[in-house]
Design an enzyme around this catalytic site. Structure first.
Site, short mmCIF file in Angstrom:
data_model
loop_
_atom_site.label_atom_id
_atom_site.label_comp_id
_atom_site.label_asym_id
_atom_site.label_seq_id
_atom_site.Cartn_x
_atom_site.Cartn_y
_atom_site.Cartn_z
N GLY A 135 35.18 14.71 -12.81
CA GLY A 135 34.58 15.94 -12.02
C GLY A 135 35.92 16.64 -11.76
O GLY A 135 37.05 16.27 -12.05
N GLY A 183 38.27 13.96 -10.70
CA GLY A 183 39.25 13.18 -11.69
C GLY A 183 40.36 14.07 -12.22
O GLY A 183 41.78 14.07 -12.38
N ARG A 185 28.46 13.61 -3.43
CA ARG A 185 27.28 13.81 -1.46
C ARG A 185 26.92 15.17 -1.47
O ARG A 185 27.94 15.79 -2.08
CB ARG A 185 28.89 13.43 -0.74
CG ARG A 185 28.26 13.77 1.03
CD ARG A 185 28.85 13.23 1.68
NE ARG A 185 28.44 12.83 3.30
CZ ARG A 185 29.62 13.17 4.54
NH1 ARG A 185 30.23 13.03 3.54
NH2 ARG A 185 28.78 13.13 5.09
N ASN A 197 25.47 4.78 -6.25
CA ASN A 197 26.83 3.96 -7.15
C ASN A 197 27.31 2.69 -6.79
O ASN A 197 28.61 2.58 -7.47
CB ASN A 197 27.34 5.03 -5.70
CG ASN A 197 27.73 6.56 -6.08
OD1 ASN A 197 27.36 7.20 -7.24
ND2 ASN A 197 28.33 7.42 -5.10
N LEU A 227 37.70 5.50 -5.35
CA LEU A 227 37.51 7.07 -4.36
C LEU A 227 36.72 7.23 -4.39
O LEU A 227 35.45 8.11 -3.26
CB LEU A 227 38.80 8.40 -5.31
CG LEU A 227 38.13 9.41 -3.90
CD1 LEU A 227 39.34 9.06 -3.55
CD2 LEU A 227 38.98 10.45 -4.99
N ASN A 237 32.15 7.30 -3.17
CA ASN A 237 31.77 6.91 -1.82
C ASN A 237 30.38 5.87 -1.63
O ASN A 237 29.62 5.95 -3.00
CB ASN A 237 31.38 8.55 -1.29
CG ASN A 237 32.55 8.83 -0.60
OD1 ASN A 237 33.97 8.26 0.17
ND2 ASN A 237 33.21 10.37 -0.71
N ARG A 241 43.43 14.95 6.92
CA ARG A 241 42.86 16.66 7.84
C ARG A 241 42.99 16.40 9.60
O ARG A 241 43.30 16.55 10.37
CB ARG A 241 41.24 15.87 7.83
CG ARG A 241 41.09 16.00 6.27
CD ARG A 241 39.72 15.80 6.37
NE ARG A 241 38.80 16.50 4.80
CZ ARG A 241 37.98 15.40 4.00
NH1 ARG A 241 37.33 14.12 4.27
NH2 ARG A 241 37.62 15.78 3.15
N HIS A 255 35.53 4.75 6.46
CA HIS A 255 35.85 6.36 6.00
C HIS A 255 34.39 6.79 6.12
O HIS A 255 33.78 6.57 5.71
CB HIS A 255 36.43 6.45 4.18
CG HIS A 255 35.93 8.37 4.29
ND1 HIS A 255 36.97 8.65 4.84
CD2 HIS A 255 35.16 7.95 3.09
CE1 HIS A 255 36.86 9.46 3.83
NE2 HIS A 255 35.98 9.69 3.06
#
EC number: 1.1.1.37
Length: 315
Positions: free
Chosen positions: A15, A18, A88, A101, A124, A126, A157, A181
């Site tokens: 996606g 990736g 998400r 998931n 990675l 979630n 961030r 996270h």
């Protein structure tokens, strides 16, 4: 005839994240790349691989990039990155992602253990803390070879928002983010500096609190702005930094999700902590001094992650 043993990176999930990661890795020529997708998304994996290959003459790289729907093609990978999972959506909590998931990650981890048993797994998907734990339990890999990645992203961030507030280069902002996270992550304000100057000397407490809250909501902010899907440029770049540290044995001090066995007062949990990343994966967990308030916030974050983890059944 001299045989060259080329390094191999497999990315499960072609996606946005990736595909972006594959493009970054191809430019950096860190190793041959395999993009894996589901049978019904074969065109996505092969199309993105071909598109990246065709940018090689322009960017000047010779990286091999292969798209596939055959999980067997991850065979003998040095690193396998797990980005696969449902995305998400706006208004969705990370915890709401967990049931679907978890099954995807569990099945994928078993496949990795079969076809790439000596690899390092980077997760990675979630909610990433619990998915890292799932990959650890399902794969049977030693803890140093299971790395969840969110801390580099969260810290990026945090540093970005501080740099924007002060109108300074983000290169001069040094800050760390620990914990889960999500809404309970813990930016270490007392350890945040701008080229050696404590951030508290430059920004008011009220403004720092606003930056911390924005950091915690950073993923949701992107989701809301996009309307569909989630962040992928910064997450992919965070994974690249981890892979670079592994392949070049850089011994980088990076925030990673690691399996804890008593560190920070936490056990049997995968959680964001400072780690030394090198050729063996997570080579050391670093425990930093923190005040009582920070420690209590970290325990609160650990409890939130544990509650999600405990909603699943692990053998």
């Amino acid at each position: 005839m001299l045989m060259v043993n080329r390094r191999k990176i497999s990315i499960i999930g072609a996606g946005h994240t990736g595909g972006t990661l594959a493009f970054i890795l191809a430019q950096k020529e860190l190793g041959d790349i395999v993009l894996i997708e589901r049978q019904q998304s074969e065109g996505m994996a092969k199309g993105k691989a071909l598109d990246i290959l065709e940018s090689g003459p322009i960017w000047g790289f010779d990286t091999s990039v292969h798209g596939s729907v055959n999980i067997e093609d991850i065979k003998d990978s040095d690193i396998v990155v797990m980005t696969a999972g449902i995305p998400r959506k706006s208004g969705m909590t990370r915890e709401e992602l967990v049931q679907t998931n978890e099954q995807i990650v569990r099945e994928t981890a078993l496949q990795i253990a079969t076809y790439a048993p000596h690899s390092i797994i980077i997760v990675l998907t979630n909610p990433v803390d619990v998915m890292t734990y799932t990959a650890f339990k399902a794969s049977g890999f030693p803890k140093e070879r299971i790395i969840g990645q969110s801390g580099i992203l969260d810290a990026a961030r945090y540093r970005t928002f501080i740099a924007q507030e002060l109108n300074v280069s983000v290169k001069d902002v040094n800050g760390f983010v620990l914990g889960g996270h999500g809404d309970t992550m813990l930016p270490l304000i007392n350890n945040t500096h701008i080229n050696g100057i404590p951030v508290k000397h430059l920004i008011s407490e009220e403004k720092i609190d606003q930056i911390v809250e924005r950091t915690r909501k950073g993923g949701a902010e992107i989701v809301a702005l996009l309307g569909q899907g989630s962040a992928y440029y910064a997450p992919a770049t965070a994974i690249y930094e981890t892979i670079d540290a592994i392949f070049n044995d850089r011994k980088r001090l990076l925030p990673s999700i690691a399996y804890l066995e008593g560190e920070y007062g936490c056990s049997d949990i995968c959680f964001g902590v400072p780690t030394i990343i090198g050729y063996q994966g997570i080579e050391k967990i670093i425990e930093v001094d923190m005040n009582n308030d920070e420690y209590q916030q970290l325990q609160h974050s650990a409890q939130a992650v544990s509650e999600v983890k405990n909603s699943l059944k692990f053998k």
